[in-house]
Design an enzyme around this catalytic site. Structure first.
Site, short mmCIF file in Angstrom:
data_model
loop_
_atom_site.label_atom_id
_atom_site.label_comp_id
_atom_site.label_asym_id
_atom_site.label_seq_id
_atom_site.Cartn_x
_atom_site.Cartn_y
_atom_site.Cartn_z
N ALA A 1 6.63 -6.23 -1.13
CA ALA A 1 5.41 -7.00 -1.45
C ALA A 1 5.46 -7.44 -2.91
O ALA A 1 5.99 -6.74 -3.77
CB ALA A 1 4.19 -6.14 -1.20
N GLU A 2 4.87 -8.59 -3.17
CA GLU A 2 4.89 -9.14 -4.53
C GLU A 2 4.10 -8.28 -5.51
O GLU A 2 4.37 -8.29 -6.71
CB GLU A 2 4.37 -10.58 -4.53
N LYS B 1 12.49 -7.29 1.55
CA LYS B 1 11.61 -8.13 0.74
C LYS B 1 10.31 -7.34 0.52
O LYS B 1 9.45 -7.27 1.38
CB LYS B 1 11.29 -9.45 1.45
N ARG C 1 11.11 4.20 5.53
CA ARG C 1 10.89 4.42 6.97
C ARG C 1 11.70 3.41 7.79
O ARG C 1 12.18 3.72 8.88
CB ARG C 1 9.39 4.29 7.27
N CYS D 1 -3.30 1.42 6.86
CA CYS D 1 -3.58 0.87 8.19
C CYS D 1 -4.07 1.95 9.16
O CYS D 1 -4.59 1.63 10.22
CB CYS D 1 -2.36 0.14 8.74
N GLU E 1 4.40 -3.40 12.48
CA GLU E 1 3.38 -2.38 12.22
C GLU E 1 2.23 -3.13 11.54
O GLU E 1 2.32 -3.46 10.36
CB GLU E 1 3.91 -1.30 11.27
N GLY F 1 2.50 -5.04 7.69
CA GLY F 1 1.57 -5.85 6.92
C GLY F 1 0.41 -6.31 7.78
O GLY F 1 0.08 -5.66 8.79
N ASN G 1 0.82 -1.23 0.00
CA ASN G 1 0.00 0.00 0.00
C ASN G 1 0.84 1.27 0.00
O ASN G 1 0.39 2.31 -0.47
CB ASN G 1 -1.04 -0.01 1.13
N GLU H 1 8.15 3.70 14.37
CA GLU H 1 8.94 4.05 13.20
C GLU H 1 8.89 5.55 12.98
O GLU H 1 7.93 6.21 13.38
CB GLU H 1 8.42 3.31 11.96
P1 ADP Z 1 -1.65 -8.24 2.59
O1 ADP Z 1 -2.61 -9.32 2.93
O2 ADP Z 1 -2.17 -6.90 2.72
O3 ADP Z 1 -0.90 -8.48 1.31
P2 ADP Z 1 0.48 -9.39 4.08
O4 ADP Z 1 0.77 -9.27 5.52
O5 ADP Z 1 0.02 -10.68 3.58
O6 ADP Z 1 -0.55 -8.25 3.75
O7 ADP Z 1 1.76 -8.95 3.24
C1 ADP Z 1 2.70 -7.99 3.66
C2 ADP Z 1 4.08 -8.47 3.31
O8 ADP Z 1 4.30 -9.71 3.98
C3 ADP Z 1 4.31 -8.76 1.84
O9 ADP Z 1 5.64 -8.42 1.52
C4 ADP Z 1 4.12 -10.26 1.75
O10 ADP Z 1 4.80 -10.87 0.68
C5 ADP Z 1 4.73 -10.69 3.05
N1 ADP Z 1 4.29 -12.01 3.54
C6 ADP Z 1 3.13 -12.64 3.30
N2 ADP Z 1 3.09 -13.82 3.99
C7 ADP Z 1 4.26 -13.91 4.67
C8 ADP Z 1 4.83 -14.87 5.57
N3 ADP Z 1 4.18 -15.97 5.92
N4 ADP Z 1 6.05 -14.61 6.09
C9 ADP Z 1 6.72 -13.49 5.76
N5 ADP Z 1 6.23 -12.55 4.92
C10 ADP Z 1 5.03 -12.75 4.38
#
Ligand code: ADP
Length: 500
Positions: free
Chosen positions: A195-196, A193, A178, A305, A271, A249, A170, A480
């Site tokens: 978000a995808e 890492k 941050r 959030c 967070e 996340g 987001n 943060e």
């Molecule tokens: P949303 O549902 O809003 O995508 P997530 O918490 O699932 O929020 O995603 C936030 C970040 O956490 C992304 O970078 C995602 O790839 C990562 N993520 C998702 N699942 C896992 C996990 N099991 N362990 C570590 N990181 C994760």
């Protein structure tokens, strides 16, 4: 980085014509790298489903290499002076400012947020690197009065080591800076890492870090698909090379990381989600409250959030507030974020649309009334949802209890301050809270009693690099931004000089 945007068949379709290689590799140890198995995943524009880029799907073995390189780099980075680190950060910041428009374009393409918001986020994200470049030089220790004449007590702050940073889609820029700004200022190296859904902004930041001359291995970006996220997250939690993790996340993933960090007693900053109340008391300036409501609820299409989640309106101003909010919502323009007229983009993906739709459906089944919106806006694209206003909202509805993360404003009427606080605090989340009042005693009283980490008083937008961002209850651990943002990335070393 000079990403040039070329207009092709229509003005909303942009392609990057130079340095495309930046978009299809991860950034490890100063090099652009693929996954060992060569797997990749696609990044799509949520506004129209078009392909924006393809990036490596880094697996555990690839990320392990990144951690090893970051660990090596940490030993160099922690040895240079705070002033030098500050200058590197300043250079990175200057390049971010210079490339702001390109960063905003990339962000709009991959996240769908309107350009006006993308520009705002770039300025906000950049400001963390500026802020922490300044804070880098002020991470001071203490000399303590000793109870014994022959001893001197010194407390020093030292960097923890490699910081693993997991960020959401987001705020593809600001959630990285941050964390990384604070980590690098403290003397830590980091592996990000992203978000995808939004890895391209992260890779653009990596390129700028390279141009800023930040030494290899100090700032790394590993892109992973959703299917690799859990195993990479586990590696971060369990690897002895990682000293601390910072995550923004969902609450669900945050709790999973918390558990995984337990075995190694690993440092963790979280967070997580909120459930922000937005309270309008009868003394409030209603026009200002409506303005704040629009900003807090509909920014990023409600996908933040700190978005207002529940509107609690004192009964004698309820009708007028609802009416004025409904009028103001008519000015929201949905569409592709590259169109300068657009003020609200799509939701990020299908699962978000389904979630928002099921929350609205649940409310309607239980007797809520739709004052505006209430449906997907498929005329704009598969992932768009109408700005929605619900009244007659009751306690048993999902929208009353769950973080909506979409453009839906549920309005609830209350009689007394005590009742408003009871509703506001009746949640296991505690990130942001907002209220509008012109009663000075009430302002101090309610600020104190709201069970949240951040309070907006007569204000709907509260985030800034200078302030401490974070929550209580299940909304997270740590802060943060502000000078406190450094704390997650340093430990205090006590030094006792004896026999003086
Ligand atoms: P949303 O549902 O809003 O995508 P997530 O918490 O699932 O929020 O995603 C936030 C970040 O956490 C992304 O970078 C995602 O790839 C990562 N993520 C998702 N699942 C896992 C996990 N099991 N362990 C570590 N990181 C994760």
């Amino acid at each position: 980085m000079m990403f040039v945007l070329q207009k092709i068949s229509n003005i909303y379709k942009a392609v990057l014509v130079r340095n495309l290689h930046l978009y299809n590799k991860s950034y490890v140890n100063g090099n652009w790298v693929s996954a060992a198995c060569n797997k990749t995943f696609d990044v799509k524009n949520p506004a129209d489903g078009s392909l924006v880029g393809t990036v490596p799907d880094m697996a555990v073995e690839d990320v392990q290499i990144a951690l090893e390189k970051a660990y090596e780099a940490f030993h160099i980075w922690q040895e240079i002076t705070a002033k030098e680190r500050s200058l590197f950060l300043r250079k990175w910041y200057d390049l971010m400012v210079k490339n702001s428009e390109e960063l905003a374009n990339i962000m709009t393409l991959e996240s769908g947020k309107p350009m006006i918001e993308a520009r705002g986020e770039v300025a906000y994200g950049n400001s963390f690197i500026e802020w922490f470049s300044e804070e880098a030089r002020r991470i001071d220790g203490e000399i303590i009065q000793s109870p014994v004449k022959t001893k001197q007590i010194i407390l020093n702050k030292q960097p923890i080591g490699v910081a693993a940073l997991i960020t959401p889609w987001n705020f593809p820029h600001a959630m990285i800076t941050r964390k990384a700004g604070a980590a690098l200022a403290a003397g830590c190296s980091c592996v990000v890492k992203p978000a995808e859904d939004t890895p391209l902004t992260a890779l653009a930041l990596a390129e700028l870090s390279r141009e800023a001359g930040i030494p290899k291995g100090v700032f790394n970006v590993v892109t992973t698909s959703r299917s690799n996220a859990a195993s990479v997250g586990k590696l971060f939690c369990e690897s002895p090379l990682v000293a601390g993790i910072s995550f923004t996340g969902s609450t669900q993933v945050g709790k999973c990381l918390y558990q995984q960090c337990a075995s190694g007693v690993k440092r963790l900053g979280l967070e997580l989600g909120g459930n922000a109340p937005f309270i309008v008391f009868c003394s409030a300036d209603i026009d200002k409250a409506v303005q704040g409501a629009i900003a807090s609820k509909f920014r990023n299409c409600g996908q933040t959030c700190v978005s207002a989640n529940r509107f609690l309106i004192q009964e004698n101003v309820y009708d007028i507030f609802v009416e004025k909010l409904k009028m103001a919502m008519k000015h929201i323009v949905l569409g592709n974020g590259l169109d300068p007229q657009v003020t609200a983009g799509p939701l990020i993906n299908v699962s978000q649309v389904n979630k928002v739709q099921s929350i609205v459906q649940d409310a309607l089944e239980k007797g809520a009334q739709v004052e505006a919106g209430g449906n997907p806006a498929i005329q704009h694209g598969e992932l768009f949802y109408e700005p929605t206003l619900l009244t007659n909202v009751k306690e048993n509805m999902l929208c009353y209890n769950e973080e909506i993360f979409g453009p839906v404003a549920p309005c609830i009427s209350f009689k007394t301050e005590e009742e408003a606080l009871k509703i506001a605090n009746n949640t296991n989340r505690g990130l942001a809270g907002y209220f509008y009042s012109n009663d000075i005693s009430q302002i101090f009283r309610v600020s104190r009693k709201l069970e949240v980490g951040m309070v907006g008083v007569n204000e709907g937008i509260i985030s800034t690099a200078e302030a401490a961002f974070g929550g209580i209850k299940e909304s997270g651990i740590g802060r943060e931004g502000s000078r406190h943002g450094i704390d997650d990335f340093v430990y205090i070393k006590y030094m006792c000089l004896g026999n003086l």
